[in-house]
Design an enzyme around this catalytic site. Structure first.
Site, PDB file in Angstrom:
ATOM      1  CD  GLU A   1       2.668   2.824   0.766  1.00 49.09           C
ATOM      2  OE1 GLU A   1       1.820   2.509  -0.076  1.00 49.09           O
ATOM      3  OE2 GLU A   1       3.843   2.421   0.742  1.00 49.09           O
TER       4      GLU A   1
ATOM      5  CD  GLU B   1       5.445  -0.779   3.416  1.00 54.48           C
ATOM      6  OE1 GLU B   1       5.472  -0.886   2.167  1.00 54.48           O
ATOM      7  OE2 GLU B   1       4.380  -0.662   4.061  1.00 54.48           O
TER       8      GLU B   1
END
Ligand code: GCO
Length: 450
Positions: A163, A355
């Protein structure tokens, strides 16, 4: 039909969120160790000092993973644990921890998937300018080379960055994350470029050092799904997801993924960022666009959009009282169908969901168990959508649930519980939740039980 036979069912965590032992065995400081000490930075002053004490309890945790039946475990390596100054001297005790963890996983029949950077940046390098320093991609390459040389006999699957939207966007633009250093847009774009260069260098050095290794990337980013399945709404969602104007910076997908997968920054983004762009040296984009084996994406929710009738899109408000998780994120299972589909169309690289999961108000009940029907419902809804994508030809090769166990949720401390295993932070007792047993059945039946 259903999921492919060799589908990778997994679970994910990250070093700072679970390891603890923040000041043990020669580990160096990370920017999160320092940030957590700042008054008001983290909910009720929580820190990752002890977290789930995974550093000492990893054997017990791996035994639970084996019981869960996961095929793969995504964890991250703490850069300052193995290189306390970020470069140079190796901390052998820190290295030993990862060697033993990988060994334990292999013995349990679980494939280790290591994320090389999940936000715990070495504080020593931050003091030297961090991602703004032109040497920062070289520092990262040195760290990755050491990981590859020392752990490459046991670990063959890697993600470079987790991220980048968040560690750059929320650490240097928003204030929620370490190091909370607001920066100019010019500096943000320079850091982003250095992170992308670091990604390219990491992929190269991994391939040069570990024959046959598999390498990917684990970004996130705001995304959109069509409010209806009318072709114009589908096109609107695609447009919205891949638009790179000012409103989607730095949280959007294409700024961070187009350079890596397509070898160029998105055109609309370049136009919007014109005055602030860093200089791009010859060869930079080629270095960034190293071929990847899989494209990871963290996906929790998306927003519905529709066509505005003029070739563009508009948001469709969620209905009053829409379903949401304990952290207040909307529950939008459609995103696990639409986003993998859009990403596969654009980047033509096999997809791994790195995720996805849910924070719930979990507690141990009178019967000693943790009942989390909302999480089970969430998982079934999301995974049915992923299955639809897979059945329609999107190459989805795996799914890592966030998270294997409850852990330190960044600036929200221990206030959010995302795990399939409940952690009592006073005693460190682990209790598998109902969703643990449900996920075990999903894995056992390769998704037939959904
Ligand atoms: C992120 C990180 C995880 C989080 C999880 C829940 O997405 O922020 O990758 O570390 O804990 O996503 O917020």
């Amino acid at each position: 039909m259903g999921f492919p036979k060799d589908f990778i069912w997994g679970a994910a965590t990250a070093s700072y969120q679970i390891e603890g032992a923040a000041y043990e065995d020669g580990k160096g400081l990370s920017i999160w160790d320092v940030f957590c000490r700042r008054p008001g930075a983290v909910f009720e002053g929580h820190t990752g000092d002890v977290a789930c004490d995974h550093y000492h309890r990893f054997r017990e945790d791996v035994a639970l993973m084996k019981e869960l039946g996961i095929k793969a475990y995504r964890f991250s390596i703490s850069w300052p644990r193995i290189l306390p100054e970020g470069t140079g001297r190796i901390n052998e005790k820190g290295m030993k921890f990862y060697e033993e963890l990988a060994e334990e996983l292999l013995q349990a029949g679980i494939t280790p998937y290591a994320t090389l950077f999940h936000w715990d940046y070495p504080y020593a390098l931050y003091k030297r300018g961090g991602w703004l320093n032109p040497e920062s991609p070289i520092w990262f390459e040195e760290y990755v080379r050491i990981v590859a040389e020392r752990l490459g006999d046991k670990i063959h699957h890697f993600f470079t960055f987790n991220e980048p939207q968040c560690f750059i966007g929320m650490g240097f633009n928003g204030k929620e994350h370490a190091p909370n250093l607001p920066c100019s847009n010019q500096d943000l774009l320079q850091m982003a470029h250095n992170v992308l260069l670091a990604h390219g260098r990491a992929v190269k050095i991994l391939r040069d050092t570990i024959p046959h290794c598999m390498v990917g990337y684990a970004p996130t980013g705001s995304s959109f799904y069509p409010a209806t399945e009318k072709p114009e709404d589908i096109e609107a969602a695609r447009l919205a997801t891949f638009s790179a104007g000012k409103e989607s910076w730095p949280g959007g997908i294409p700024w961070w993924s187009d350079p890596v997968l397509l070898g160029q920054y998105p055109e609309d983004g370049l136009k919007a960022m014109k005055e602030d762009m860093p200089s791009i040296a010859p060869g930079d984009m080629e270095l960034i666009a190293q071929p990847l084996d899989f494209y990871g994406q963290n996906i929790y929710n998306s927003r519905p959009v529709e066509s505005d009738g003029n070739g563009s899109w508009r948001l469709v408000p969620l209905p009053a009282g829409y379903p949401r998780t304990a952290i207040d994120w909307p529950i939008t299972p459609e995103c696990l169908y639409w986003l993998p589909k859009f990403l596969y169309e654009r980047y033509k690289t096999p997809i791994l969901i790195t995720e996805n999961g849910m924070s719930c108000h979990d507690a141990v009940s009178l019967d000693g168990k943790v009942h989390d029907p909302n999480r089970i419902d969430f998982l079934h809804r999301y995974l049915r959508n992923l299955r639809r994508a897979s059945e329609e030809g999107v190459k989805v090769c795996g799914y890592f649930q966030w998270s294997f166990m409850d852990n330190f949720e960044w600036c929200r401390g221990y206030d959010e519980r995302f795990g399939m295993v409940y952690v009592d932070y006073t005693t460190q007792k682990r209790t598998p939740k109902d969703s643990f047993y449900d996920y075990r059945e999903i894995i056992r039946s390769n998704g037939e039980s959904l």
